[in-house]
Design a protein around this motif. Structure first.
Motif, PDB file in Angstrom:
ATOM      1  N   LYS B 148      32.266  44.009  23.758  1.00  0.00           N
ATOM      2  CA  LYS B 148      31.632  45.284  23.201  1.00  0.00           C
ATOM      3  C   LYS B 148      33.003  45.855  22.334  1.00  0.00           C
ATOM      4  CE  LYS B 148      31.131  49.924  25.016  1.00  0.00           C
ATOM      5  NZ  LYS B 148      31.252  50.463  26.452  1.00  0.00           N
ATOM      6  N   PRO B 233      33.796  54.044  27.958  1.00  0.00           N
ATOM      7  CA  PRO B 233      33.635  53.421  29.446  1.00  0.00           C
ATOM      8  C   PRO B 233      32.824  52.255  29.534  1.00  0.00           C
ATOM      9  CG  PRO B 233      32.725  55.584  29.341  1.00  0.00           C
ATOM     10  CD  PRO B 233      33.039  55.389  28.076  1.00  0.00           C
ATOM     11  N   ILE B 234      33.203  51.525  30.476  1.00  0.00           N
ATOM     12  CA  ILE B 234      32.496  49.904  30.632  1.00  0.00           C
ATOM     13  C   ILE B 234      31.116  50.292  31.509  1.00  0.00           C
ATOM     14  CG2 ILE B 234      32.733  47.765  31.295  1.00  0.00           C
ATOM     15  CD1 ILE B 234      35.732  47.839  31.116  1.00  0.00           C
ATOM     16  N   ASN B 235      29.888  49.829  31.087  1.00  0.00           N
ATOM     17  CA  ASN B 235      28.664  49.850  32.007  1.00  0.00           C
ATOM     18  C   ASN B 235      28.371  48.731  32.442  1.00  0.00           C
ATOM     19  OD1 ASN B 235      28.139  52.889  31.309  1.00  0.00           O
ATOM     20  ND2 ASN B 235      27.905  52.175  29.222  1.00  0.00           N
ATOM     21  N   GLU B 238      28.443  45.057  30.622  1.00  0.00           N
ATOM     22  CA  GLU B 238      29.070  44.931  29.269  1.00  0.00           C
ATOM     23  C   GLU B 238      30.602  44.452  29.393  1.00  0.00           C
ATOM     24  OE1 GLU B 238      27.502  49.346  27.192  1.00  0.00           O
ATOM     25  OE2 GLU B 238      29.625  49.149  28.386  1.00  0.00           O
ATOM     26  N   ASP B 392      36.708  59.214  35.682  1.00  0.00           N
ATOM     27  CA  ASP B 392      35.642  60.015  36.290  1.00  0.00           C
ATOM     28  C   ASP B 392      34.897  58.820  37.542  1.00  0.00           C
ATOM     29  OD1 ASP B 392      33.177  61.584  36.778  1.00  0.00           O
ATOM     30  OD2 ASP B 392      32.185  60.669  35.168  1.00  0.00           O
ATOM     31  N   GLY B 414      31.586  52.316  40.400  1.00  0.00           N
ATOM     32  CA  GLY B 414      32.652  52.044  39.222  1.00  0.00           C
ATOM     33  C   GLY B 414      33.655  50.959  39.472  1.00  0.00           C
ATOM     34  N   GLU B 417      35.175  49.260  36.265  1.00  0.00           N
ATOM     35  CA  GLU B 417      35.920  50.229  35.338  1.00  0.00           C
ATOM     36  C   GLU B 417      37.288  50.078  35.897  1.00  0.00           C
ATOM     37  OE1 GLU B 417      34.534  53.976  34.072  1.00  0.00           O
ATOM     38  OE2 GLU B 417      32.544  53.338  35.125  1.00  0.00           O
TER      39      GLU B 417
END
Lengths: 385, 452
Positions: B148, B233-235, B238, B392, B414, B417
């Protein structure tokens, strides 16, 4: 100091696996780590660690409780001499209180710690320091006249059913100290209601007109019927459970907890907000001045166990809500529910205990909702990109 | 496009022994170790045999799943030993230097004329590909994936970290070349983060071809994972690539000079370091070459990396591939009588105000050691971890999902992340002394296994 260390090292092998007293390993470990911070070193990950451990956290809570404990000792004696109509000097008052409270503490710590040690020993765990605080709390929230055998049962119930069956400190759902009080309240209501809050003593006779009733029991007659002024209640010069009468001492404890960061100010603050909110609504809709609803909202904060519960019970890090948002909801509902019970259910004058226990049970649900919001946010983030 | 981000949650660890900004030694190595264990989840396959002659840049082993990814020798010499552990697991390849310093020579045109595939091929064949790590998981990037974006952190906020202002001051051209090359590999751009107060006085704010961000605050703001969480942020699904700042320079040198040159300035620091300062050396340098920096009065632990996340490699170990810091700590295997009960404990630092060390000036540094300062317990004070994790994420819920092995929950909470370094401060402050980085590490291993 070195001598003690040498002695400990000398007897240590006896208590290790395979040693003569190997079955007492957890007990030995508990005493050793009480005396000495252990020599364990990090293996991987963070090679250095903060100097705070659970022992330190717990001892700070105990220190925060000391003002309530000391005042409770004085107040127990003071209420006694008031009841029998005798003027006594400061030291006689404190001395009497000390003798009355001492047995409560002996029972609380001996029974509680014995069960903790035994269960650690059976499970082969280390002894957890959580009971240092629970054991300090329990005598402060019971009437000074509670029969010791009942207290013994209550402590045993709280530690075994409230904590050990879940796996010990950190795993429990309900605050163990409050559970002990709830046990007494429902099993032995006679010891928890009526003329139990003042130690009159077997050989003494109460003076005429003495009732020994707490302000909370008199709320039905409105603010003038309480029998105590706001100042009396704020400073704690009234009958009540040993340690919970003095709002001033509780505030000192709150300051210590908030300053060290161990107690959550969010929970304390929102509990007060919740309590004031409902009490204020009550004021608005009070039918008459001689009604419980008409008692000024801020009186609710200094009566009974409200302040003590908000500062020392609701903030228990294990049984309270653990998310920052959740704490606001959790605290607010405790305060609101406690005052609701007080105002609308005269059968249970002390709503605080029930409110906290109920919210202990609901805290995981509150956290679940907050955490799920975070999860949703994460999923939505993926969708918008 | 640039952004300024404040990081309030966290902690700058006040640990003693910061390296002074001068280079006190240039190590000419006799031996170099290349360790497959520096790379998470790598299954290596040997490409050379003991006794074989190699040059700097000759591949020693490759990734079995992805044989294009090779790991090269940083010096010329002969393969001295192939060290294996249990179940013949490859632990280390030792190369003996011949002192000639000869390199495999590559020829590339100007970077602007290269295509993405040519850049990729150059990085793979030269052995520089492992400089690129991917998130999630912090493993060597898969060359077959389009990331990404690429993130580079030029912030060294970790305790005692090498000061990039000093170590990278002469590397501008190499870094620019490296960024030009990396920029070819992604359509999402190269994100470059600097500390807010350093950026204006540094050359690096003139870099071309980057999306520039500034950060201000406390550690872990330098962790690239925290920066990604704030910037983009990484989803699930990704992939983002990250490259250490000083390794961008190594990539640049490949295209400028045509050689595999991994030399770097390494900070030697810590409470048990004598004359803490900088050393010029290669990854895989033997710690025994740095023994003059070890305190000789006490039992020391030698860590390749910082105190929060580094590897305890020992006095006979070697510098890691991704490391530009050697931390030397005193071991803490002593008993402290009534330590937890003392009202004052001025020599011990605490993030909490549980001890009175908060009275002392903020500038005071502490001689920290490896004592755990307490026994292991269950999670009790569950809300402290969020105070040092500026993301977060609800840390305790993530840790508990990992402990329960609940993959769905881990994804939701998460796991994509974070890597170990992001939760290192949680582990540092944990009053229950739980090995939180190990929990996260096990979680990532589980994800790698299940998602493979």
């Amino acid at each position: 100091m070195n001598g003690l260390r040498k002695f400990t090292d000398k007897i240590k092998p006896t208590f290790e696996k395979g040693g003569k007293l190997g079955w007492l390993g957890s007990t030995f470990e508990a005493f050793e780590s009480f005396l000495f911070v252990p020599n364990t070193v990090t293996k991987r990950g963070a090679h250095v660690r903060d100097s705070v451990d659970l022992k330190r956290v717990m001892i700070i809570v105990v220190i925060a409780l000391l003002p309530c404990f000391l005042f409770g000792m004085w107040n127990t004696g003071f209420q006694h001499f008031q009841a029998i109509g005798e003027n006594a000097g400061f030291w006689r008052i404190v001395g009497y209180g000390f003798l009355k409270i001492l047995p409560l503490y002996l029972v609380s710590y001996i029974v509680g710690l014995a069960i903790e040690f035994a269960s650690a020993q059976i499970n082969g765990h280390q002894v957890n320091e959580g009971y240092l605080v629970s054991g300090m709390l329990i005598p402060l929230i019971v009437p000074v006249t509670v029969p010791l055998w009942q207290l013994t049962l209550a402590v045993a119930f709280a530690v075994i059913i409230g904590k050990e069956v879940f796996g010990g400190t950190g795993m429990n759902i309900w605050n163990p100290a409050l559970l002990a009080r709830a046990f007494l309240f429902f099993s032995y209501p006679k010891s928890m209601t009526g003329d139990v809050w003042v130690a009159v003593g077997k050989n003494a006779q109460a003076i005429d007109g003495f009732t020994g009733a707490t302000p909370l029991a008199n709320t039905a007659a409105g603010v003038d019927g309480l029998g105590y002024s706001f100042a009396d209640m704020f400073f704690g010069i009234m009958p009540g459970a040993v340690g919970e009468t003095s709002t001033l001492c509780i505030l000192i404890g709150a300051a210590i907890l908030i300053f060290t960061g161990i107690g959550s100010w969010k929970i304390m603050f929102s509990t007060v907000l919740g309590g004031l909110f409902v009490a204020f609504l009550g004021n608005l809709f009070a039918p008459a001045a001689e009604s419980a609803l008409a008692i000024p909202a801020y009186y609710q904060l200094v009566m009974g166990g409200f302040a003590f519960g908000a500062v020392f019970m609701a903030t228990d890090p294990v049984t309270s809500a653990q998310t920052e948002c959740g704490k606001w909801v959790y605290g607010f509902l405790i305060g609101a529910m406690a005052v609701t019970i007080r105002l609308f259910n005269p059968g249970y004058p002390e709503g605080m205990m029930l409110a906290i226990l109920l919210m202990n049970a609901a805290a995981p649900l509150i956290d679940h909702i907050v955490v799920n919001k975070n999860i949703k946010r994460r999923l939505n983030r993926a969708k918008t990109i | 496009m640039s952004e300024h981000i404040q990081i309030k949650k966290g902690l700058n660890l006040p640990i003693e022994g910061e390296a002074l900004c001068n280079v006190t030694k240039s190590v000419v190595p006799d031996f170099i170790s290349v360790k497959p264990t520096d790379f998470r989840a790598l299954t290596p396959k040997m490409l050379v045999k003991e006794g074989e002659a190699v040059l700097a840049g000759t591949p020693l082993f490759c990734d079995k799943q992805n044989p294009d990814v090779v790991f090269a020798s940083p010096i010329s010499g002969t393969v001295d030993a192939v060290i294996r552990g249990d179940k013949r697991k490859l632990l280390e390849v030792k190369v003996k230097s011949d002192g000639k310093g000869e390199s495999v020579k590559h020829q590339y045109g100007s970077i602007s004329s290269l295509t993405a595939d040519e850049v990729k091929k150059a990085l793979l064949e030269s052995g520089l590909w492992p400089c690129i790590k991917q998130r999630p998981y912090g493993i060597v990037a898969n060359p077959n994936v389009d990331p990404k974006s690429i993130f580079i952190s030029a912030i060294s906020s970790a305790p005692l970290a090498a000061d990039f202002e000093f170590t990278m001051k002469d590397e501008f051209a190499a870094v620019q070349a490296g960024i030009d090359a990396l920029g070819k590999l992604t359509k999402g751009g190269v994100h470059f983060s600097m500390e807010a107060y350093v950026a204006p006085r540094s050359d690096y704010h003139n870099l071309k071809g980057v999306i520039f961000h500034t950060f201000q605050g406390v550690h872990p703001m330098g962790n690239v994972g925290v920066q990604i969480n704030h910037i983009s942020p990484i989803n699930k699904g990704e992939v983002v690539w990250t490259v250490d700042f000083f390794l961008v320079a190594a990539i640049g040198r490949l295209f400028l000079n045509g050689v595999y040159d991994m030399s770097r300035l390494v900070a030697v620091a810590g409470p048990a370091a004598k004359n803490p300062s900088y050393v010029k050396c290669l990854p895989g340098t033997q710690m025994s070459e740095l023994s003059e920096y070890f305190c000789d009065k006490c039992d020391v632990r030698v860590v390749s990396g910082n105190v929060l996340t580094g590897d305890a490699v020992g006095k006979e170990g070697s510098l890691g591939f991704y490391s530009d810091l050697v931390t030397i700590l005193p071991e803490g295997d002593y008993y402290e009588m009534f330590g937890w009960a003392k009202p004052f404990r001025f020599k011990k630092f605490s993030f909490s105000r549980g001890y009175f060390s908060w009275i002392l000036p903020k500038s005071k540094k502490y001689a920290m050691d490896t004592n755990t300062n307490g026994d292991v317990r269950a999670f009790v004070v569950s809300d402290v971890y969020g105070k040092v994790l500026p993301m977060d994420i609800y840390p305790v819920y993530l840790f508990k999902a990992i402990l329960a092995g609940d993959i769905e929950k881990m994804e939701e909470l998460g796991i994509y992340e974070v890597i170990e370094e992001d939760v290192a401060l949680c582990e540092y402050i944990c009053p229950s002394k739980i090995e939180i980085q190990k929990i996260v590490s096990d979680g990532i291993d589980l994800m790698l296994k299940e998602m493979a």
